[in-house]
Design an enzyme around this catalytic site. Structure first.
Site, PDB file in Angstrom:
ATOM      1  N   GLU A 192      43.192  38.546  26.406  1.00 58.00           N
ATOM      2  CA  GLU A 192      42.204  39.554  26.046  1.00 58.00           C
ATOM      3  C   GLU A 192      40.895  38.802  25.809  1.00 58.00           C
ATOM      4  O   GLU A 192      40.873  37.844  25.036  1.00 58.00           O
ATOM      5  CB  GLU A 192      42.639  40.285  24.775  1.00 58.00           C
ATOM      6  CG  GLU A 192      41.674  41.389  24.452  1.00 58.00           C
ATOM      7  CD  GLU A 192      42.064  42.217  23.231  1.00 58.00           C
ATOM      8  OE1 GLU A 192      43.142  42.008  22.657  1.00 58.00           O
ATOM      9  OE2 GLU A 192      41.237  43.075  22.872  1.00 58.00           O
ATOM     10  N   ARG A 234      56.516  31.685  20.931  1.00 60.71           N
ATOM     11  CA  ARG A 234      55.146  31.203  20.970  1.00 60.71           C
ATOM     12  C   ARG A 234      55.088  29.781  20.456  1.00 60.71           C
ATOM     13  O   ARG A 234      55.976  29.325  19.740  1.00 60.71           O
ATOM     14  CB  ARG A 234      54.212  32.117  20.180  1.00 60.71           C
ATOM     15  CG  ARG A 234      54.593  32.286  18.721  1.00 60.71           C
ATOM     16  CD  ARG A 234      53.740  33.337  18.031  1.00 60.71           C
ATOM     17  NE  ARG A 234      52.366  32.920  17.920  1.00 60.71           N
ATOM     18  CZ  ARG A 234      51.330  33.608  18.425  1.00 60.71           C
ATOM     19  NH1 ARG A 234      51.546  34.741  19.050  1.00 60.71           N
ATOM     20  NH2 ARG A 234      50.107  33.182  18.277  1.00 60.71           N
ATOM     21  N   LYS A 258      43.300  34.200  16.895  1.00 64.49           N
ATOM     22  CA  LYS A 258      41.884  34.251  17.279  1.00 64.49           C
ATOM     23  C   LYS A 258      41.034  34.804  16.145  1.00 64.49           C
ATOM     24  O   LYS A 258      39.910  34.378  15.934  1.00 64.49           O
ATOM     25  CB  LYS A 258      41.717  35.124  18.527  1.00 64.49           C
ATOM     26  CG  LYS A 258      42.007  34.369  19.807  1.00 64.49           C
ATOM     27  CD  LYS A 258      41.731  35.220  21.023  1.00 64.49           C
ATOM     28  CE  LYS A 258      42.884  36.131  21.327  1.00 64.49           C
ATOM     29  NZ  LYS A 258      42.809  36.771  22.646  1.00 64.49           N
TER      30      LYS A 258
HETATM   31  P1  ATP Z   1      45.727  36.307  18.983  1.00 67.41           P
HETATM   32  O1  ATP Z   1      46.896  36.869  18.242  1.00 67.41           O
HETATM   33  O2  ATP Z   1      45.234  35.020  18.463  1.00 67.41           O
HETATM   34  O3  ATP Z   1      44.645  37.298  19.254  1.00 67.41           O
HETATM   35  P2  ATP Z   1      46.892  36.941  21.435  1.00 67.41           P
HETATM   36  O4  ATP Z   1      48.289  36.622  21.712  1.00 67.41           O
HETATM   37  O5  ATP Z   1      46.598  38.343  21.070  1.00 67.41           O
HETATM   38  O6  ATP Z   1      46.327  35.922  20.383  1.00 67.41           O
HETATM   39  P3  ATP Z   1      45.940  37.160  24.082  1.00 67.41           P
HETATM   40  O7  ATP Z   1      44.593  36.952  24.628  1.00 67.41           O
HETATM   41  O8  ATP Z   1      46.498  38.531  24.098  1.00 67.41           O
HETATM   42  O9  ATP Z   1      45.949  36.578  22.621  1.00 67.41           O
HETATM   43  O10 ATP Z   1      46.960  36.151  24.734  1.00 67.41           O
HETATM   44  C1  ATP Z   1      47.052  35.907  26.110  1.00 67.41           C
HETATM   45  C2  ATP Z   1      48.418  35.373  26.404  1.00 67.41           C
HETATM   46  O11 ATP Z   1      48.635  34.157  25.691  1.00 67.41           O
HETATM   47  C3  ATP Z   1      49.491  36.331  25.961  1.00 67.41           C
HETATM   48  O12 ATP Z   1      50.429  36.457  27.019  1.00 67.41           O
HETATM   49  C4  ATP Z   1      50.076  35.699  24.749  1.00 67.41           C
HETATM   50  O13 ATP Z   1      51.431  36.005  24.616  1.00 67.41           O
HETATM   51  C5  ATP Z   1      49.852  34.210  25.007  1.00 67.41           C
HETATM   52  N1  ATP Z   1      49.786  33.450  23.761  1.00 67.41           N
HETATM   53  C6  ATP Z   1      48.934  33.630  22.730  1.00 67.41           C
HETATM   54  N2  ATP Z   1      49.204  32.797  21.731  1.00 67.41           N
HETATM   55  C7  ATP Z   1      50.260  32.043  22.132  1.00 67.41           C
HETATM   56  C8  ATP Z   1      51.029  30.985  21.539  1.00 67.41           C
HETATM   57  N3  ATP Z   1      50.766  30.537  20.321  1.00 67.41           N
HETATM   58  N4  ATP Z   1      52.031  30.459  22.256  1.00 67.41           N
HETATM   59  C9  ATP Z   1      52.301  30.902  23.486  1.00 67.41           C
HETATM   60  N5  ATP Z   1      51.640  31.884  24.106  1.00 67.41           N
HETATM   61  C10 ATP Z   1      50.628  32.459  23.438  1.00 67.41           C
HETATM   62 MG    MG Z   2      46.827  40.027  22.241  1.00 69.94          MG
END
Ligand code: ATP
Ligand code: MG
Length: 586
Positions: free
Chosen positions: A52, A287, A297
């Protein structure tokens, strides 16, 4: 057996259960002989990385990037970079740009057979809207007039079913009309909502008539003001995957409970004739959780907004732009991701695994150089005053043993009567086992001569201001005489008149708690007050040519990078990426 890697890590990557799933699909031909809408044949493995664009990528995203792009690469498939931009308020072009840069920097490419596979979920809004209308027509969705609070109250609990909305069984025509009004902007945010009609009694709370479209009067970074209704993630994501012919939709474990909804959406839209089989399937992995950092984030943004760090690219940040500035290489990050594999169970990975990967990457390839970080003057009393600097120059290999240029690339740097050495390399009264400089002791000046310490100067407060020694002219490294001197200490130094001055920034972990935000803790309470130390150091003159981003091993100190933003030919600035050994907390 293959070579054992350092840092106690296994020589082969841990098993990756996703490979097993893909192998089985290939054996069964699940995604064989597919064609896209243009009639082009599709690979059997199509994955995607769907960030995102609401922040900068962090090390956790690197894990997802390496997995998705790595699987596509290994199976001759393709991986899409898709901006999951269905939330207008928080998204921004700035984030789109940095995400593109970071994925490229990590070494991955969304082109396949010459075609770019970079997509925006927001480009599918028309399809999603039509999909929602199809669900309404088929009796699988309805416009609800309950407000958010009422919907929460009627959702039920894990042990009790929810309560049907009074609008649940309204005629499809009515819902269709209201849904169009929602789109036309007739209604305010939060007054109407489109819900899937599944079951208010489902044991999976995600299936209790989840919201799938909501009103948001907001300008979107890509679609502008075209829409004031936006799909919810759980409705949008399966559609995005299906439209892009994704085969294996890999996400983190939090989404496991969403999988039945993912499948439900795809099944209903296939029944409506809007999607063709085979449908993508969702798989979840644990994760990446690294100790001593936070990877939300939202929390990282807080550190930036509250100026606790200098920006998203502060070298202490676990963002990819921060790690890059810190001196991390894409190779090191990929290595860490590979070493930690893909698992079905959440766990913590020690931060030292990331640091170990950087050492293992840099050790065989980083150019060597000398830097004195905490300088103390060493005066060689019997050194000729006006020695010709070129004649007396010392030489050392630029690269470590084993590097293809180890023998040919040589650095030459002058020695003179006054040098800088590390303050900790002299003790007036040596402690037990100390074999560096102290009165009467001999050490080798690395790549130079053997010297014998004769004493030191002090100021009125008793602080040591200079150390004195005499040298042995026939002891120079690389000359036949050198072998006759046997000394234990081997100190690095730079010639005081020739040394370059530089700012050196040493970084420690940003948090002192290994799990700064675990269990809802206030992560800011765990900030390390000493996470950055700025020193004025003296460097070997050959570093004059260091360009921003160049990496070196400063002998005995660690790996350093010329700062991308602040380092110039007039003012060199180096960041310590990592120490030579894992001495943290010891
Ligand atoms: P945040 O919770 O920090 O906003 P998010 O998971 O919502 O992070 P996205 O931009 O939606 O952020 O993530 C893009 C991709 O990266 C998703 O498929 C998510 O599952 C993966 N991702 C995010 N954080 C991790 C992590 N710590 N380990 C593995 N994959 C991750
Ligand atoms: Mg997300």
């Amino acid at each position: 057996m293959s070579k054992e890697l350092k840092n106690g890590l296994p020589p082969t990557p841990p098993t990756n259960f996703l490979r097993g799933i893909i192998d089985a699909d290939i054996a069964a031909g699940t995604y064989a002989n597919r064609q896209d809408a243009q009639g082009e044949s599709l690979p059997q493995v199509v994955t995607r990385f769907p960030p995102e664009p609401n922040g900068y990528l962090h090390i956790g995203h690197a894990k997802s990037i390496c997995l998705n792009f790595g699987l596509a690469r290994d199976y001759g498939g393709r991986c899409h970079l898709r901006f999951d931009d269905t939330n207008p308020e928080k998204e921004d072009q700035e984030y789109v740009d940095t995400i593109i840069d970071s994925v490229k920097w990590l070494g991955f490419d969304w082109h396949h057979d010459g075609h770019p596979h970079l997509y925006y979920a927001s480009n599918y809004f028309d399809f999603m809207y039509a999909g929602a209308q199809a669900l309404i027509r088929a009796g699988h969705a309805y416009v609800d007039e309950q407000n958010a609070e009422r919907m929460r109250e009627t959702r039920g609990t894990l042990t009790e079913p929810g309560i049907d909305s009074p609008w649940r069984n309204r005629p499809a025509e009515e819902s269709l009309r209201l849904f169009d009004e929602m789109r036309a902007g007739t209604h305010a945010d939060g007054t109407l909502i489109l819900r899937a009609k599944i079951s208010m009694a489902s044991p999976n709370m995600n299936l209790r008539d989840p919201a799938i479209y909501r009103i948001r009067h907001a300008t979107h970074h890509n679609t502008g003001d075209k829409w004031c209704v936006y799909p919810m993630y759980s409705f949008a994501h399966p559609i995005e995957d299906a439209l892009e012919n994704i085969s294996h939709s890999i996400c983190t474990l939090e989404f496991e409970d969403q999988r039945p909804l993912y499948d439900w959406v795809l099944e209903r839209l296939a029944e409506a004739g809007l999607l063709q089989p085979p449908a993508p399937r969702q798989y979840e992995f644990a994760r990446l959780n690294l100790t001593y950092i936070v990877t939300s984030k939202r929390k990282l943004k807080q550190l930036v907004d509250e100026k606790i760090v200098d920006g998203w690219d502060d070298p202490r940040m676990p963002t990819l732009v921060g790690l890059r500035r810190r001196g991390y290489t894409p190779e090191a990050i990929r290595l860490m991701c590979e070493r930690t594999g893909a698992s079905k169970h959440n766990s913590w990975i020690d931060y030292s695994v990331l640091e170990g990967a950087l050492r293992d990457d840099l050790d065989p390839k980083a150019a060597r150089a000398v830097a004195v970080l905490n300088p103390l003057k060493l005066i060689i009393d019997n050194f000729p005053e006006n020695a010709d600097a070129t004649e007396t120059a010392c030489s050392a290999p630029v690269y470590p043993m084993g590097h293809p240029e180890h023998d040919s690339a040589v650095r030459r740097f002058p020695i003179s009567k006054e040098l800088w050495i590390e303050r900790e390399d002299f003790m007036e009264v040596p402690s037990k086992g100390y074999f560096r400089l102290f009165p009467g002791n001999r050490v080798r000046l690395r790549y130079g001569y053997v010297v014998e310490c004769t004493g030191c100067d002090k100021d009125e407060q008793g602080n040591i201001t200079a150390v004195h020694c005499t040298y042995f002219p026939d002891s120079k490294s690389g000359t036949p005489g050198s072998a006759t001197y046997k000394v234990k200490g081997n100190l690095h130094w730079v010639s005081a008149v020739h040394a370059l001055q530089a700012e050196v920034r040493l970084y420690e972990r940003l948090f002192i708690d290994p799990h700064p935000d675990a269990g809802g803790k206030d992560f800011k309470a765990a900030l390390n007050p000493d996470s950055r130390q700025v020193l004025q150091a003296y460097l070997e003159p050959t570093l004059q040519d260091a360009r921003p981003g160049d990496l070196f091993q400063f002998e005995r100190h660690g790996y350093f990078v010329a700062d991308q933003l602040d380092s110039t030919a007039d003012k060199l600035v180096f960041n310590r990426a990592v120490t030579l050994k894992d001495s943290w907390g010891k």
